[in-house]
Design a protein around this motif. Structure first.
Motif, PDB file in Angstrom:
ATOM      1  N   ALA A   1       9.668   3.022  -9.813  1.00 21.25           N
ATOM      2  CA  ALA A   1      10.670   1.702  -8.466  1.00 21.25           C
ATOM      3  C   ALA A   1      11.368   2.790  -8.139  1.00 21.25           C
ATOM      4  CB  ALA A   1      10.320   0.752  -9.184  1.00 21.25           C
ATOM      5  N   GLY A   2      11.309   1.422  -6.888  1.00 18.90           N
ATOM      6  CA  GLY A   2      12.293   2.112  -6.432  1.00 18.90           C
ATOM      7  C   GLY A   2      12.263   3.477  -4.524  1.00 18.90           C
ATOM      8  N   TRP A   3      11.778   4.170  -4.929  1.00 22.90           N
ATOM      9  CA  TRP A   3      11.572   4.972  -4.484  1.00 22.90           C
ATOM     10  C   TRP A   3      11.789   4.771  -2.828  1.00 22.90           C
ATOM     11  CZ3 TRP A   3       7.902   6.488  -0.578  1.00 22.90           C
ATOM     12  CH2 TRP A   3       7.286   5.733  -0.719  1.00 22.90           C
TER      13      TRP A   3
ATOM     14  N   ALA B   1       0.933  -1.369  -0.370  1.00 29.15           N
ATOM     15  CA  ALA B   1       0.194  -0.141   0.000  1.00 29.15           C
ATOM     16  C   ALA B   1       1.021   1.379   0.567  1.00 29.15           C
ATOM     17  CB  ALA B   1      -0.770  -0.004   1.073  1.00 29.15           C
ATOM     18  N   ARG B   2       2.083   1.086   1.150  1.00 26.97           N
ATOM     19  CA  ARG B   2       2.719   2.523   0.937  1.00 26.97           C
ATOM     20  C   ARG B   2       3.291   2.522  -0.120  1.00 26.97           C
ATOM     21  NH1 ARG B   2       8.538   2.853   2.770  1.00 26.97           N
ATOM     22  NH2 ARG B   2       9.306   5.214   2.780  1.00 26.97           N
ATOM     23  N   ASP B   3       3.485   1.682  -1.205  1.00 29.32           N
ATOM     24  CA  ASP B   3       4.749   1.957  -2.358  1.00 29.32           C
ATOM     25  C   ASP B   3       3.688   1.951  -3.585  1.00 29.32           C
ATOM     26  OD1 ASP B   3       6.411   1.469  -4.431  1.00 29.32           O
ATOM     27  OD2 ASP B   3       7.063  -0.838  -3.941  1.00 29.32           O
TER      28      ASP B   3
ATOM     29  N   ALA C   1       5.677  -7.162  -6.405  1.00 33.17           N
ATOM     30  CA  ALA C   1       4.077  -7.120  -6.125  1.00 33.17           C
ATOM     31  C   ALA C   1       4.037  -6.349  -7.413  1.00 33.17           C
ATOM     32  CB  ALA C   1       3.504  -7.274  -5.386  1.00 33.17           C
ATOM     33  N   LEU C   2       3.794  -4.475  -7.257  1.00 34.74           N
ATOM     34  CA  LEU C   2       3.595  -4.271  -8.247  1.00 34.74           C
ATOM     35  C   LEU C   2       4.214  -4.926  -9.683  1.00 34.74           C
ATOM     36  CD1 LEU C   2       3.679  -1.131  -5.896  1.00 34.74           C
ATOM     37  CD2 LEU C   2       1.685  -2.483  -6.413  1.00 34.74           C
TER      38      LEU C   2
ATOM     39  N   LEU D   1       4.629   1.719   7.996  1.00 34.57           N
ATOM     40  CA  LEU D   1       4.069   1.556   6.566  1.00 34.57           C
ATOM     41  C   LEU D   1       2.897   2.214   6.328  1.00 34.57           C
ATOM     42  CD1 LEU D   1       5.718  -1.566   6.425  1.00 34.57           C
ATOM     43  CD2 LEU D   1       6.593   0.124   5.616  1.00 34.57           C
ATOM     44  N   ALA D   2       2.152   1.816   6.802  1.00 36.69           N
ATOM     45  CA  ALA D   2      -0.022   2.112   6.845  1.00 36.69           C
ATOM     46  C   ALA D   2       0.756   3.685   7.613  1.00 36.69           C
ATOM     47  CB  ALA D   2      -0.169   1.566   8.178  1.00 36.69           C
TER      48      ALA D   2
END
Length: 494
Positions: free
Chosen positions: A377-379, A22-24, A367-368, A158-159
């Protein structure tokens, strides 16, 4: 006409993997919904051994790729969350019933060199005579580096970061049915949304041990090779005053850890058993508690008995069955089951199988990618988690958060030193959101009304158990009367 999607992505499961995904996704600009049937980290993600580690024992099972990935993640997670992740030295004694010295030396050399270690100290041979309250027979060993983590707080952070980036996080919301509707998903729940279904273009099933149940509700075929393994831990009064943890080799070939915990205790675990893995919630069995006490007795001069156990807990890991005969040998790597329905244009359902708390960030990226989301990606490798926007002073836990503690102390002048240290460890710079001259009434053992209000308004805490066992470990200190008083203050059951 098909109704519009409310969300690009719905994530089911508020454990470490679900919160990380969810965070990513939120950080990449997707509209995200995170649903959790209980509290955040209520299941397996708060029942770990609390380690960010490569998994030294996985080298024995030739899981080199998994170990390399996990070793790389140690320092990444330390950088982005230095308040809840910090270095710890582990002592591996040489014992007659254990692996030979040459094998351990070779494994530790690989451990030092295959994961991009930069700041963590290297392995060293150590003299253990008279050290760590070990028995007289233990005189030599090795010392190596890994990291410790407050697992449940990591999930909450994370949430929180996902929500700060636009995700909607809803706890106490059980998914009762999933159905494809047009080119998306209709998600029916029993929870605080009043029965109104959610709609999302894509769904990630990160429900941990309940992943199969969620697939049933979507009427999707479950992968045939799933394995549920229960791991149990005990907490006992501290066995020694040394800040190092111990890696204990046992005669049956298994290993467990004895880790300094919450200043006054030692955490011992874990076991691996497929018996009782279907229980909800899982519990440590009497046999496992005795096994862990016996493990400590092989190494320490003043070992605990079962009567000394102040807390025990168990978590269930859903693993891919790779044919390993022993549960401790089953792979801890992660896998995905992607279902796209009748054709390539149907809404995808991605189910997450396995994984370790150490690799949650790279699992989220993978997963994404499986869902075809590749932009930005990678942030997450460099963006600090809430409260982690500071540089730790060094490798010594005692000095690691000194600047943050000084800031808290300058504002909340009446707080005891131990409470200030706990706040810095739990919240980092986010403690400055609620630190003030008058922190309100002390509800027990340094938990103030100001902190409790923060937990209820910013961290989804709804019950005393949420506060005492997942947002903190003050449950080790609270009496039953204090628990009931806290529950009354929160307007919930204890």
């Amino acid at each position: 006409m098909e109704p519009p999607f409310l969300y690009d992505l719905a994530v089911i499961g508020g454990g470490v993997n679900g919160a990380a995904i969810a965070r990513d996704a939120a950080g990449r600009g997707l509209s995200v919904l995170l649903l959790e049937r209980g509290d955040l980290a209520q299941g397996t993600s708060s029942a770990s051994t609390k380690l960010i580690h490569g998994g030294l024992r996985y080298l024995e099972h030739r899981e080199f790729s998994l170990v390399r990935e996990a070793l790389h993640e140690r320092e990444v997670l330390w950088r982005i969350a230095p308040h809840v992740v910090w270095p710890m030295r582990f002592v591996l004694p040489l014992v007659r019933e254990g692996r030979p010295a040459w094998m351990l030396r070779a494994g530790l050399w690989l451990y030092d060199h295959m994961g991009g270690r930069e700041a963590l100290p290297a392995t060293a041979r150590v003299d253990l005579a008279g050290e760590m309250a070990f028995r007289e027979r233990i005189r030599q060993g090795f010392e190596y580096s890994d990291c410790w983590v407050d697992d449940a707080r990591l999930v909450v952070l994370l949430a929180r970061d996902a929500a700060d980036r636009g995700a909607e996080v809803i706890t106490r919301c059980d998914v009762t049915r999933l159905a494809r509707e047009g080119s998306g998903w209709r998600i029916e729940t029993s929870g605080p949304n009043g029965g109104e279904p959610f709609r999302a273009a894509m769904v990630v099933n990160a429900a941990g041990p309940q992943v199969g149940a969620v697939m049933d509700r979507a009427h999707e075929t479950k992968p045939p090779l799933l394995r549920r393994v229960r791991g149990s831990h005990i907490v006992v009064p501290r066995l020694h005053d040394d800040p190092r943890a111990a890696f204990l080799q046992l005669p049956d070939g298994r290993i467990c850890f004895a880790i300094p915990y919450e200043h006054r205790f030692t955490l011992i675990g874990t076991t691996d058993s497929e018996e009782g893995a279907d229980a909800d919630p899982p519990r440590a069995s009497a046999a496992e508690i005795e096994y862990l006490c016996d493990a400590a007795a092989r190494y320490f001069r003043h070992p605990p008995t079962t009567a000394d156990v102040v807390w025990s807990y168990a978590g269930v890991r859903l693993l891919a069955d790779d044919g390993s005969g022993k549960p401790e040998a089953a792979t801890r790597g992660y896998h995905f089951a992607l279902d796209r329905g009748a054709d390539a244009h149907s809404a995808p359902l991605l189910s997450v199988l396995g994984g370790k708390i150490t690799t949650h960030r790279t699992l989220a990226e993978a997963a994404l990618e499986r869902l075809g989301i590749e932009a930005d990606a990678g942030w997450t490798a460099t963006a600090p988690l809430p409260g982690g926007d500071f540089e730790p002073d060094g490798l010594d836990e005692a000095d690691n958060l000194l600047p943050v503690e000084q800031e808290i102390a300058a504002i909340a002048r009446n707080l005891p030193r131990g409470t200030i240290h706990r706040l810095a460890r739990a919240y980092g710079t986010d403690a400055l959101r609620f630190a003030r001259g008058d922190m309100g009434r002390d509800l027990g053992h340094g938990l103030t009304e100001a902190e409790l209000d923060h937990l209820m308004t910013r961290e989804w805490a709804m019950t005393a158990q949420d506060v005492l066992w997942r947002r903190s470990k003050l449950g080790l200190r609270f009496t039953q009367a204090e628990v009931e008083a806290l529950a009354l203050r929160m307007g919930s059951a204890s």
